[in-house]
Motif scaffolding. Structure first.
Motif, mmCIF file in Angstrom:
data_model
loop_
_atom_site.group_PDB
_atom_site.id
_atom_site.type_symbol
_atom_site.label_atom_id
_atom_site.label_comp_id
_atom_site.label_asym_id
_atom_site.label_seq_id
_atom_site.Cartn_x
_atom_site.Cartn_y
_atom_site.Cartn_z
ATOM 1 N N ARG A 42 0.808 -1.212 0.000
ATOM 2 C CA ARG A 42 0.000 0.000 0.000
ATOM 3 C C ARG A 42 0.846 1.268 0.000
ATOM 4 O O ARG A 42 0.567 2.219 -0.744
ATOM 5 N N ASP A 43 1.847 1.309 0.851
ATOM 6 C CA ASP A 43 2.662 2.529 0.951
ATOM 7 C C ASP A 43 3.390 2.819 -0.357
ATOM 8 O O ASP A 43 3.439 3.969 -0.808
ATOM 9 N N ASP A 44 3.973 1.783 -0.949
ATOM 10 C CA ASP A 44 4.685 1.974 -2.212
ATOM 11 C C ASP A 44 3.715 2.391 -3.311
ATOM 12 O O ASP A 44 4.016 3.263 -4.147
ATOM 13 N N ALA A 45 2.519 1.775 -3.320
ATOM 14 C CA ALA A 45 1.511 2.131 -4.321
ATOM 15 C C ALA A 45 1.083 3.586 -4.148
ATOM 16 O O ALA A 45 0.862 4.313 -5.135
ATOM 17 N N LEU A 46 0.981 4.029 -2.900
ATOM 18 C CA LEU A 46 0.604 5.418 -2.633
ATOM 19 C C LEU A 46 1.632 6.376 -3.233
ATOM 20 O O LEU A 46 1.282 7.411 -3.819
ATOM 21 N N ARG A 47 2.894 6.022 -3.111
ATOM 22 C CA ARG A 47 3.957 6.856 -3.695
ATOM 23 C C ARG A 47 3.849 6.890 -5.213
ATOM 24 O O ARG A 47 3.997 7.957 -5.837
ATOM 25 N N LEU A 48 3.553 5.723 -5.821
ATOM 26 C CA LEU A 48 3.449 5.663 -7.279
ATOM 27 C C LEU A 48 2.293 6.525 -7.792
ATOM 28 O O LEU A 48 2.435 7.242 -8.790
ATOM 29 N N VAL A 49 1.156 6.463 -7.124
ATOM 30 C CA VAL A 49 0.019 7.283 -7.529
ATOM 31 C C VAL A 49 0.336 8.762 -7.369
ATOM 32 O O VAL A 49 -0.061 9.605 -8.185
ATOM 33 N N GLY A 50 1.101 9.100 -6.323
ATOM 34 C CA GLY A 50 1.477 10.484 -6.093
ATOM 35 C C GLY A 50 2.333 11.075 -7.197
ATOM 36 O O GLY A 50 2.386 12.303 -7.359
ATOM 37 N N ASP A 51 2.997 10.234 -7.964
ATOM 38 C CA ASP A 51 3.842 10.707 -9.060
ATOM 39 C C ASP A 51 3.041 11.034 -10.320
ATOM 40 O O ASP A 51 3.596 11.579 -11.280
ATOM 41 N N PHE A 52 1.746 10.687 -10.323
ATOM 42 C CA PHE A 52 0.925 10.958 -11.510
ATOM 43 C C PHE A 52 0.634 12.451 -11.635
ATOM 44 O O PHE A 52 0.684 13.208 -10.653
ATOM 45 N N ASP A 53 0.291 12.860 -12.855
ATOM 46 C CA ASP A 53 -0.133 14.234 -13.120
ATOM 47 C C ASP A 53 -1.645 14.337 -13.311
ATOM 48 O O ASP A 53 -2.235 15.374 -12.998
ATOM 49 N N ASP A 54 -2.262 13.292 -13.834
ATOM 50 C CA ASP A 54 -3.679 13.329 -14.172
ATOM 51 C C ASP A 54 -4.529 13.239 -12.902
ATOM 52 O O ASP A 54 -4.426 12.255 -12.153
ATOM 53 N N PRO A 55 -5.405 14.223 -12.648
ATOM 54 C CA PRO A 55 -6.204 14.189 -11.404
ATOM 55 C C PRO A 55 -7.198 13.030 -11.359
ATOM 56 O O PRO A 55 -7.500 12.525 -10.275
ATOM 57 N N THR A 56 -7.703 12.599 -12.511
ATOM 58 C CA THR A 56 -8.630 11.466 -12.519
ATOM 59 C C THR A 56 -7.918 10.202 -12.054
ATOM 60 O O THR A 56 -8.443 9.433 -11.230
ATOM 61 N N ALA A 57 -6.719 9.975 -12.588
ATOM 62 C CA ALA A 57 -5.941 8.804 -12.183
ATOM 63 C C ALA A 57 -5.589 8.871 -10.700
ATOM 64 O O ALA A 57 -5.684 7.873 -9.969
ATOM 65 N N LYS A 58 -5.198 10.062 -10.242
ATOM 66 C CA LYS A 58 -4.817 10.196 -8.837
ATOM 67 C C LYS A 58 -6.031 9.992 -7.919
ATOM 68 O O LYS A 58 -5.936 9.319 -6.886
#
Length: 796
Positions: free
Chosen positions: A374-390
């Motif tokens: 979960r923690d690593d996945a949270l970091r990966l999502v945080g690197d996105f630019d698209d607000p829908t994806a985030k």
């Protein structure tokens, strides 16, 4: 005269009339008893068809009753009606008609959102009602077993459905003999493809009721048929093999499941689904860490090697994300990073924009998170630019934190999801993501997170503050209802408390449901505390009455229940408004009825009637009196229901409609003496005739044919007084495209209905006598032809 049209009209629709508005009452009663007829130009009639249509109409009438009761959530009444319907279906001679009726009532089909009537009943039964509903199933089995081997496919399917319903009702022991019967019936199915489908369904029910060993040989036999069948295309073969592979995986046989999945060819989607099920089983076994770290790694390695052969790119990428998470959990970060990188690269191949790639990557990262990262996945999502994806990524990960009890992390992550949802520029996309977050939280049972979304994200298109408040109140009400349906009363209470007091009626309705839920669960203190949510004495009176009824029903403590009922009446008596006080007294009376205390309920309703008489507004006064009458009818207090109509002064049309409704309810409830004694209070001969026909139907149902004949004799006398032409039409619309329909309540239609009913109970000469009363020679002769199907032959 509406004498001759294709098919037989439903004979028993009148029983549902208590729910109809007065204006529709006469028309609906007439439709319930209109005769089925043939074209006047015909000189012959198919008596087999005549009989089949009669049998089908009787069954359909009972099915309609059951459907109405299910829609009204009257589970016990629905169970009784369905049992009677199955008994009627058992009398149907035409086998194809019997099969159609059974299929429609019992079977639900994959891919369809509509559930069968029986499944709806099973699903809505609470634990207390399950035995009542289960009592319907033996009758369904008996009728299904009457089908010959020529109908073995539908017979097998229907028995399998019934067994599945036993499982849902938590009666697996009763499911097993029905599954044995389904297995026996399947042996007569022709065609290997149909046999494999039937056997797979049977195995699936065995798995559902946790009889895993019983499922294994059946599934093996299903596989043999699947392999032997000849299919018109690859998809049909895949449809047969894919569920077998999934079931083997569920049975803990991933190697066997993989062998089946690999036999699926030229159908990449279905093969991928099957292979993903296999891989999930390997990952599950690896997570259990059976045999220590080396064995765990071996199972994950096996999953990874299988994943490389998944033909569909997106499904391969998503499952690689899950496998990467397992490697990370096994302290193999390099291997985890390698597979996660592969998954993201595969997903990005067919996407051209950054937003498309990031939104597609969310599913992969969520599977990675679900595998423990979960923690690593949270970091990966945080690197996105698209607000829908985030937004979607954060929302899904928040639920995963909530599942393991990390509430603070869940709420913080959901706050990030909410923040990114608000940043979505496109209005429809923003609302879609908002609703997706709510739905995911509800599906995961995380109502607190769903509440957080509703409270912090407004619908994008609402420009005014009042619109925002209204929309939020609607969403909260829907969310509270979902929590109540899931028996999550604490969550429902928090959600309801969040609704603005501006929408007090919405809040109060929900609070009452929550109080009932707490009380039904035996938490009477919690239920009674709901009364403090609103200082209004009418609301508090209703809460106390709800709790009192459940104290009586659940723990059978008479004194505490009586004290609470007395408190509720005392509170009601403090209300100044006659209309409001009458409404509260009605609610308290309902709870007395629920607690099997009809005398107390009747006393309160009589008080309510006296209060209603003082209401100046005529429409409010009349509608409330009709509601009280219907309330008595629903509690099988039919004489009281009719007495209420005495208060409907200076409104003869509404009064007559209310009386007719009360009589129809009495007939349905079996109180025929009350119904017959009240008929003279009606003036319209057509309505009186129609109700007498229904009384005759009811007597016929219980085998009292002499009483049925007596009612028909009265109906005959009354029908002859119906004014106007024998045959009439009704102008539905005028103008350039006029429409006229036959009047189903004219004198000729009613006489024809009486004649047919006489014939159906073996009173052939009386039937002919009634037919001779018809003035139109064409209609009279055609009717006499039909009467011949019942043995009525005119003297030569």
């Amino acid at each position: 005269m509406f004498l001759f049209a294709q098919g037989l009209k439903t004979l028993s629709a009148v029983v549902c009339l208590v729910a109809l508005c007065p204006a529709a009452l006469a028309v609906q009663i007439s439709q319930a008893t209109a005769p089925a007829v043939i074209s006047p130009a015909s000189s012959a009639i198919d008596c087999a068809t005549e009989q089949a249509q009669l049998e089908q109409s009787v069954a359909n009438g009972l099915v309609d009753q059951a459907r109405q009761h299910i829609n009204d959530r009257q589970t016990e009444a629905a169970a009784i009606a369905l049992t009677q319907a199955f008994e009627a279906i058992g009398q149907v001679e035409d086998v194809s008609t019997k099969v159609t009726l059974l299929d429609q009532i019992i079977n639900s089909y994959e891919g369809s959102a509509d559930r069968s009537l029986l499944e709806q009943l099973v699903n809505q039964a609470n634990p207390v009602q399950r035995q009542q509903v289960a009592a319907v199933l033996p009758q369904a089995v008996q009728v299904t077993q009457s089908l010959s081997s020529g109908y073995s496919a539908i017979k097998t399917r229907t028995l399998t459905s019934i067994a599945r319903y036993y499982g849902i009702l938590e009666q697996p022991q009763q499911a097993q003999p029905v599954l044995t019967q389904a297995l026996q019936a399947s042996q007569s199915i022709r065609g290997a493809e149909f046999q494999t489908k039937a056997l797979t369904d049977i195995a699936q029910v065995y798995v559902a009721i946790r009889q895993l060993q019983a499922a294994v040989p059946i599934l093996a036999q299903s596989l043999q048929f699947a392999q032997a069948a000849t299919y018109p295309d690859a998809n049909r073969r895949a449809w047969a093999l894919e569920p077998i592979a999934r079931l083997y995986a569920q049975l803990g046989e991933p190697d066997r499941a993989l062998q089946v999945a690999q036999q699926i060819e030229d159908a990449p989607y279905y093969q991928s689904i099957a292979m993903v099920a296999v891989i999930d089983e390997y990952l599950k076994a690896g997570q259990l860490n059976q045999g220590g770290q080396p064995n765990q790694t071996r199972l994950v390695d096996r999953a990874a090697s299988i994943a490389l052969d998944i033909p569909a790119d997106d499904q391969r990428a998503i499952i690689l994300g899950a496998i990467a998470g397992r490697y990370a959990g096994a302290r193999q970060p390099d291997r985890a990073a390698e597979l996660l990188g592969q998954a993201l690269e595969i997903s990005a191949r067919t996407r051209t924009t950054v937003s498309e790639r990031e939104q597609a990557a969310v599913a992969i990262i969520v599977r990675y998170a679900a595998a423990g990262q979960r923690d690593d996945a949270l970091r990966l999502v945080g690197d996105f630019d698209d607000p829908t994806a985030k937004a979607t990524g954060y929302g899904a990960i928040a639920l995963l934190y909530a599942e393991i009890g990390q509430t603070d992390r869940a709420q913080a992550t959901l706050a990030q999801a909410v923040q990114n949802t608000a940043a979505i520029v496109d209005i429809s996309s923003r609302n879609l993501v908002r609703q997706q977050l709510i739905d995911q939280a509800v599906q995961g049972g995380q109502y607190d997170l769903a509440l957080q979304v509703v409270q912090t994200v407004d619908l994008a298109e609402e420009p005014e503050e009042t619109s925002v408040s209204y929309s939020r109140a609607q969403d909260l009400t829907q969310l509270a209802n979902q929590a109540i349906a899931a028996n999550r009363y604490e969550d429902a209470l928090k959600i309801t408390q969040a609704i603005s007091p501006t929408y007090i009626e919405w809040r109060d309705r929900l609070f009452l449901q929550i109080a009932r839920g707490f009380a039904e669960a035996g938490d009477f203190d919690r239920a009674q505390a709901i009364a403090q949510e609103n200082v209004d004495p009418g609301f508090q009176a209703q809460v106390f009455a709800v709790v009192a009824a459940q104290v009586q029903l659940v723990v059978q403590q008479i004194d505490p229940a009586t004290e609470l009922f007395n408190q509720s009446v005392q509170l009601a008596n403090t209300i100044d408004s006659a209309a409001a006080k009458a409404e509260v007294l009605r609610t308290i009376a309902d709870e007395h009825f629920r607690a099997n205390q009809p005398e107390a309920a009747t006393q309160l309703l009589n008080q309510a009637v006296e209060l209603v008489k003082t209401i100046e507004d005529e429409e409010s006064r009349l509608s409330t009196l009709q509601a009280i009458s219907a309330q008595f009818s629903a509690a099988n207090q039919h004489q009281a229901a009719i007495q209420v109509t005495d208060a409907m002064l200076n409104a003869p049309v509404r009064r007559s409609a209310a009386i007719a409704e009360a009589i129809a309810a009495a007939i349905e409830g079996g109180d025929l003496s009350t119904a017959l004694a009240t008929l003279n209070r009606l003036d319209d001969p057509a309505t009186k005739t129609t109700l007498l026909l229904k009384v005759a139907d009811r007597y016929t149902q219980v085998g009292q044919r002499s009483q049925a004949a007596s009612s028909l004799a009265q109906a005959f006398q009354m029908a002859q007084t119906v004014p106007g032409e024998e045959s009439q039409t009704i102008n539905v619309r005028g103008g350039e495209n006029p429409l006229s329909v036959e009047d189903e309540q004219d004198r000729g239609s009613l006489l024809a209905a009486i004649a047919l009913k006489y014939a159906q109970i073996g009173q052939e000469q009386q039937a002919l006598q009634v037919a001779q009363a018809l003035q139109d020679p064409v209609g009279r002769n055609a009717l006499i032809l039909r009467l011949g199907c019942y043995g009525a032959t005119p003297a030569q």
